[in-house]
Design an enzyme around this catalytic site. Structure first.
Site, PDB file in Angstrom:
ATOM      1  N   ASP A  46      -2.461 -48.432 -34.089  1.00 32.89           N
ATOM      2  CA  ASP A  46      -1.551 -47.980 -35.163  1.00 32.89           C
ATOM      3  C   ASP A  46      -0.472 -49.023 -35.431  1.00 32.89           C
ATOM      4  OD1 ASP A  46      -2.998 -45.592 -34.810  1.00 32.89           O
ATOM      5  OD2 ASP A  46      -1.492 -44.817 -33.410  1.00 32.89           O
ATOM      6  N   ASN A 185      -7.689 -31.009 -40.790  1.00 30.60           N
ATOM      7  CA  ASN A 185      -6.774 -31.397 -39.715  1.00 30.60           C
ATOM      8  C   ASN A 185      -5.491 -32.008 -40.259  1.00 30.60           C
ATOM      9  OD1 ASN A 185      -9.768 -31.806 -38.577  1.00 30.60           O
ATOM     10  ND2 ASN A 185      -8.416 -31.081 -36.944  1.00 30.60           N
ATOM     11  N   GLU A 222      -5.067 -39.599 -42.775  1.00 30.38           N
ATOM     12  CA  GLU A 222      -3.835 -39.914 -42.049  1.00 30.38           C
ATOM     13  C   GLU A 222      -3.504 -41.385 -42.217  1.00 30.38           C
ATOM     14  OE1 GLU A 222      -4.716 -38.926 -37.970  1.00 30.38           O
ATOM     15  OE2 GLU A 222      -5.806 -40.795 -37.599  1.00 30.38           O
ATOM     16  N   ARG A 320      -8.098 -49.801 -28.223  1.00 34.60           N
ATOM     17  CA  ARG A 320      -7.887 -50.167 -29.622  1.00 34.60           C
ATOM     18  C   ARG A 320      -6.993 -51.403 -29.642  1.00 34.60           C
ATOM     19  NH1 ARG A 320      -6.081 -44.525 -32.242  1.00 34.60           N
ATOM     20  NH2 ARG A 320      -4.926 -44.422 -30.269  1.00 34.60           N
ATOM     21  N   HIS A 362     -23.503 -67.079 -49.901  1.00 35.87           N
ATOM     22  CA  HIS A 362     -24.935 -67.106 -49.627  1.00 35.87           C
ATOM     23  C   HIS A 362     -25.593 -65.910 -50.292  1.00 35.87           C
ATOM     24  CE1 HIS A 362     -24.637 -63.935 -46.516  1.00 35.87           C
ATOM     25  NE2 HIS A 362     -23.535 -64.554 -46.102  1.00 35.87           N
ATOM     26  N   TRP A 363     -26.807 -66.097 -50.732  1.00 36.91           N
ATOM     27  CA  TRP A 363     -27.611 -65.043 -51.343  1.00 36.91           C
ATOM     28  C   TRP A 363     -29.053 -65.288 -50.925  1.00 36.91           C
ATOM     29  CZ3 TRP A 363     -27.075 -60.452 -53.402  1.00 36.91           C
ATOM     30  CH2 TRP A 363     -28.143 -59.893 -54.096  1.00 36.91           C
ATOM     31  N   ASP A 364     -29.639 -64.313 -50.224  1.00 36.33           N
ATOM     32  CA  ASP A 364     -30.955 -64.527 -49.624  1.00 36.33           C
ATOM     33  C   ASP A 364     -30.941 -65.791 -48.765  1.00 36.33           C
ATOM     34  OD1 ASP A 364     -32.081 -62.241 -50.542  1.00 36.33           O
ATOM     35  OD2 ASP A 364     -33.032 -63.155 -52.287  1.00 36.33           O
ATOM     36  N   ASP A 378     -19.953 -62.345 -48.030  1.00 30.51           N
ATOM     37  CA  ASP A 378     -20.957 -63.359 -48.373  1.00 30.51           C
ATOM     38  C   ASP A 378     -20.305 -64.697 -48.710  1.00 30.51           C
ATOM     39  OD1 ASP A 378     -22.978 -61.555 -48.015  1.00 30.51           O
ATOM     40  OD2 ASP A 378     -23.521 -61.376 -50.132  1.00 30.51           O
ATOM     41  N   HIS A 455     -22.032 -78.997 -55.018  1.00 36.64           N
ATOM     42  CA  HIS A 455     -22.829 -78.077 -55.825  1.00 36.64           C
ATOM     43  C   HIS A 455     -23.495 -78.839 -56.964  1.00 36.64           C
ATOM     44  CE1 HIS A 455     -19.962 -77.873 -59.246  1.00 36.64           C
ATOM     45  NE2 HIS A 455     -19.009 -77.857 -58.323  1.00 36.64           N
ATOM     46  N   TYR A 456     -24.670 -78.393 -57.299  1.00 37.38           N
ATOM     47  CA  TYR A 456     -25.443 -78.987 -58.391  1.00 37.38           C
ATOM     48  C   TYR A 456     -26.237 -77.863 -59.038  1.00 37.38           C
ATOM     49  CZ  TYR A 456     -29.069 -81.572 -60.839  1.00 37.38           C
ATOM     50  OH  TYR A 456     -29.923 -82.035 -61.804  1.00 37.38           O
TER      51      TYR A 456
END
Length: 479
Positions: A46, A185, A222, A320, A362-364, A378, A455-456
């Site tokens: 908490d 509750n 809560e 915790r 990432h993808w696949d 991702d 990247h390309y």
């Protein structure tokens, strides 16, 4: 039909023709990366971290003995991990405030410090009510504290998790409480405050646990926490039992709306933050928010456990832990919590220099460049010591620990480390100053001098980088 990759020399020239005109990029985007190491503090639930104007972060949390209130402070969030801890208040020997000391929060209001907390009675540990401490000392760790008494609510019933905040100059209190007329509750309530320990007017009920994910084990809403962004307010809360089913829900309202009108709030139909077996994080909840050291990033503070199965009552399990990670924002201005990330260094995102709203993701398992990545994890990677080579780094997937960005015949994929020297070499990079902007970063392939992650056509490769466009394609910003 997918284009085949030209020869490396031709690719750098053709890139400028095949991609749309890039957006202008003059400076590094804000906010930059904010990284920490988890868990921040063991056996502290908490948790709340409050950044004050004196340059310190103040930390308080529930201790597993449920018998005292502790404070620590440091000039950095990470510094709280090792900061000395001071006991500022201890439970009473009998009567009220003698049992179940829970969920303290510290706030600085009108020149004084206030600590909100919940406590049970010596004759009935479940007679939980909300209480307030006050200190006029400049340093709350060394100053004396005065008990201001119980926060009185119209219902004299189980009540806890008080938090306070201001919106448009109005100070509110939000908390969780049981309504004896409802078979739950606890529910979420909101009211104005006339002073830090006194409710003004009639409280309103904002949320009742009704969804399946809010009612596992117990019917619980809560631990409210508020963050304001882009003209909206977002009130998160915790739901279900305090085991691996514990999770975060969220309410949303316009910052200019009447917040005491329940109709102003919209409740998300699905949880926004849940357990994740892939990162071994279970029962994330009872969150709060703070800000990074530079003030540019919002930081999510929460607790969870590193294991799913618990023997006996979860409240008797002491493990915790307090954790922190950067909170991101979607293009529509809503918060994106992602997943509770693995223990260790928190991940970053890498945005493109010449396509500022695009991120490596990432993808696949193929690494590519995309905008608006709704599945935040991702597009998150941990910067870790390189699997090969002195002075190198490797980029580990946030949602697939043990999987790394690596070059496979020039194409960049996210794949599992198979332990071979070849894989380790292909997943290791020298982190350089950005080739197009020294405020950014570029990643030179280990063992292939002059070849960089770039990247390309929106896919990632490792290639030689010689032209201006190629240098831009190979420059990223850590966010």
């Amino acid at each position: 039909m997918k284009r085949t990759l030209p020869l490396a020399a031709a690719a750098a020239v053709l890139a400028a023709l095949l991609l749309p005109a890039p957006a202008a990029q003059a400076t590094a985007p804000a906010p930059p990366a904010a990284t920490y190491t988890n868990p921040l503090v063991n056996q502290r639930a908490d948790a709340q971290i409050y950044k004050h104007t004196d340059g310190y972060y103040y930390f308080t949390a529930t201790v597993p003995e449920y018998d005292r209130i502790v404070l620590r402070r440091a000039t950095t969030i990470q510094g709280l991990s090792t900061a000395p801890e001071t006991v500022i208040w201890t439970r009473h020997a009998g009567g009220a405030m003698a049992n179940h000391i829970w969920a303290p929060e510290i706030h600085f209001i009108d020149g004084k410090w206030y600590v909100y907390f919940a406590a049970g009675d010596s004759a009935d540990q479940w007679k939980i009510r909300m209480y307030v401490l006050e200190s006029s000392a400049a340093d709350p760790l060394s100053g004396g504290w005065t008990e201001k008494g119980q926060i009185a609510t119209p219902m004299d019933s189980f009540a806890l998790d008080a938090t306070t905040f201001t919106v448009n100059g109005v100070r509110y209190l939000s908390w969780a409480q049981k309504d004896p007329a409802i078979a739950t509750n606890s529910n979420i309530y909101l009211a104005r405050l006339s002073n830090p320990w006194t409710i003004s007017g009639t409280p309103v009920r904002l949320s009742v646990p009704t969804y399946g994910w809010e009612t596992v084990g117990y019917k619980v809403n809560e631990g409210p926490a508020l963050i304001e962004h882009g003209g909206k307010v977002f009130l998160t809360y915790s739901a279900s039992a305090t085991d691996s089913n514990y999770c975060l829900g969220m309410l949303t309202a316009s910052a200019t709306a009447d917040l005491l009108d329940p109709a102003s709030w919209t409740k998300s139909a699905t949880p926004v933050f849940t357990s994740n077996a892939g990162t071994s994080q279970y029962g994330p909840g009872h969150n709060q928010f703070t800000v990074s050291e530079d003030g540019k990033s919002d930081i999510l503070v929460y607790h969870d456990r590193s294991y799913k199965d618990i023997t006996g009552d979860p409240l008797n399990d002491p493990n915790r832990r307090t954790r922190v990670q950067k909170l991101y924002w979607n293009a529509d201005g809503t918060p994106n919590f992602g997943i509770p990330v693995a223990d260790g260094a928190t991940p970053i995102r890498l945005s493109s220099y010449n396509y500022p709203t695009y991120f490596i993701r990432h993808w696949d398992y193929r690494a590519k460049l995309e905008p608006d990545v709704a599945n935040l994890a991702d597009s998150q990677f941990r910067t870790v010591p390189g699997l090969s080579g002195s002075g190198t780094v490797s980029l580990e997937s946030a949602n697939h620990p043990g999987y790394y960005l690596h070059s496979r015949n020039g194409e960049v994929w996210v794949e599992k480390n198979d332990g071979t020297a070849a894989f380790k070499g292909s997943a290791s990079f020298y982190q350089r100053a950005g080739l197009a902007d020294s405020a950014g970063v570029s990643y030179e392939a280990y063992g292939s001098p002059g070849q960089y992650l770039r990247h390309y056509d929106y896919l990632l490769y490792t290639q030689p980088v010689t032209t201006t466009v190629a240098k831009q394609d190979a420059t990223f910003y850590q966010q």
